[in-house]
Design an enzyme around this catalytic site. Structure first.
Site, PDB file in Angstrom:
ATOM      1  N   SER A  49      95.541  31.839  11.083  1.00  0.00           N
ATOM      2  CA  SER A  49      93.907  32.986  11.838  1.00  0.00           C
ATOM      3  C   SER A  49      92.813  32.958  12.164  1.00  0.00           C
ATOM      4  O   SER A  49      92.708  31.825  12.834  1.00  0.00           O
ATOM      5  CB  SER A  49      93.820  33.091   9.777  1.00  0.00           C
ATOM      6  OG  SER A  49      92.408  34.187  10.043  1.00  0.00           O
ATOM      7  N   GLU A  59      90.347  33.724  11.706  1.00  0.00           N
ATOM      8  CA  GLU A  59      89.436  33.151  10.327  1.00  0.00           C
ATOM      9  C   GLU A  59      88.905  31.676  10.597  1.00  0.00           C
ATOM     10  O   GLU A  59      87.557  31.461  10.047  1.00  0.00           O
ATOM     11  CB  GLU A  59      89.822  33.775   8.791  1.00  0.00           C
ATOM     12  CG  GLU A  59      89.350  35.549   9.188  1.00  0.00           C
ATOM     13  CD  GLU A  59      88.020  35.454   9.050  1.00  0.00           C
ATOM     14  OE1 GLU A  59      87.335  35.145   8.747  1.00  0.00           O
ATOM     15  OE2 GLU A  59      87.974  37.259   9.285  1.00  0.00           O
ATOM     16  N   TYR A 119      89.205  32.375   2.350  1.00  0.00           N
ATOM     17  CA  TYR A 119      90.144  32.111   3.448  1.00  0.00           C
ATOM     18  C   TYR A 119      90.206  31.402   4.762  1.00  0.00           C
ATOM     19  O   TYR A 119      91.415  30.572   5.019  1.00  0.00           O
ATOM     20  CB  TYR A 119      90.558  33.721   3.405  1.00  0.00           C
ATOM     21  CG  TYR A 119      91.480  34.046   4.773  1.00  0.00           C
ATOM     22  CD1 TYR A 119      92.729  33.737   3.996  1.00  0.00           C
ATOM     23  CD2 TYR A 119      91.510  34.454   5.463  1.00  0.00           C
ATOM     24  CE1 TYR A 119      93.343  33.782   4.687  1.00  0.00           C
ATOM     25  CE2 TYR A 119      92.804  34.720   6.223  1.00  0.00           C
ATOM     26  CZ  TYR A 119      93.653  34.248   5.964  1.00  0.00           C
ATOM     27  OH  TYR A 119      94.931  34.414   6.851  1.00  0.00           O
TER      28      TYR A 119
END
Length: 325
Positions: free
Chosen positions: A129, A131, A153
């Protein structure tokens, strides 16, 4: 070819299943046991006697259940493994950090350990991701951007991403990371902001809803089409050598842009229907994330097929159809 997919009932898993079946694969998916058998994203296959239990098979297991996953993998002997499962909502990860890290980080490591022990390990793709970059110091971000997550996350994904790279380099395994920026579709869950907005536009237009509450309207994201992204994932496992790739559009849009595009499509003024609510602001949030897909474009021959406006219009149309029904 035989593929095994974790997260097969999710947005990406369902599109990947369709793609692989079209290409003649035998597809196996790992699903969690629940009190309901409703798996709407795969419903088109259940009534197809030529596919379900013939070319598409579902197996019950949880990412924390190492023994069962090992048994499934050993019995199936997949040639390709697509690891898409995990707790994938960034905001929610602040509320449930332990389970997020157990499923997303340690769940990935358990799978890698199982694959490493096989006599013929499959090609493995980990759905990473954007992220993992947290609040990046450079823009756009690419495969060389420093990993610096700022959410539970993102931290869990960073661990799994680094372990994928370590297993590739230390054990000589065909392990890849697909570093995915936001990718959406009408199959996106309703708790994600894109679907929340398109659903609100459709329901307000049809009189089923009056307003929608959101957090930071200036937050910007790189939004693409989920179906394009799973195609890139498949392309990654068709290469001669494993590598990591950023999958993105190279365009950044704000929540305001999202609202304008969705509500204008149904002839509404979003400012008449949006309420600001600090509860929807994250404790830590990167203000702008923008990916550079040049490596995927050049080495995989990958291109996106849908513009931002086409993506949001298609999502609104699908939600309108459901709302009127």
């Amino acid at each position: 070819m035989r593929a095994l997919i974790t997260g097969i009932t999710g947005q990406d898993g369902s599109y990947l299943t369709e793609l692989l079946l079209e290409k003649g694969y035998e597809v196996h998916g790992i699903v969690r046991r629940s009190s309901t058998l409703e798996r709407s994203r795969l419903h088109q296959f259940y009534g197809d006697p030529s596919t379900y239990e013939k070319r598409l098979f579902l197996h019950y297991a949880d990412l924390s259940d190492t023994t069962t996953i090992r048994r499934i993998i050993t019995n199936i002997q997949p040639t390709e493994f697509y690891h898409l499962a995990g707790q994938s909502h960034v905001g929610l990860s602040f509320e449930i950090p332990e389970s997020t890290c157990d499923l997303t980080a340690m769940g990935s490591l358990r799978i890698m350990e199982i694959l490493r022990d096989l006599p013929n390990p499959p090609k493995f793709l980990h759905a990473s991701s954007r992220e993992i970059f947290g609040t990046p110091t450079v823009s756009p971000q690419d495969e060389s951007t420093p990993i610096n997550p700022n959410s539970p996350y993102g931290c869990a994904k960073a661990f799994a991403t680094q372990m994928t790279k370590i297993y590739r380099e230390a054990h000589g395994l065909f392990f890849c990371n697909a570093i995915c920026y936001n990718h959406e579709s009408s199959r996106r869950g309703e708790n994600f902001v894109t679907r929340k907005v398109t659903l609100a536009a459709a329901r307000i237009k049809t009189g089923l809803q009056k307003s929608v509450s959101l957090g930071d309207l200036d937050s910007a994201r790189d939004w693409g089409y989920a179906k394009d992204y799973v195609h890139a994932m498949w392309l990654m496992l068709q290469q001669a050598t494993p590598d990591d790739y950023v999958l993105a559009t190279g365009e950044s849009r704000t929540i305001r842009d999202l609202l304008e595009t969705a509500f204008r499509h149904v002839s509404l003024n979003w400012q008449d229907h949006v309420k600001l609510d600090d509860r929807f602001k994250r404790p830590a949030d990167a203000h702008e994330l923008l990916g550079n897909p040049a490596k995927a474009v050049q080495q995989l021959g990958w291109q996106r097929t849908v513009t931002f406006e086409e993506l949001i219009h298609g999502m609104v149309d699908a939600d309108l159809k459901a709302a009127t029904r």
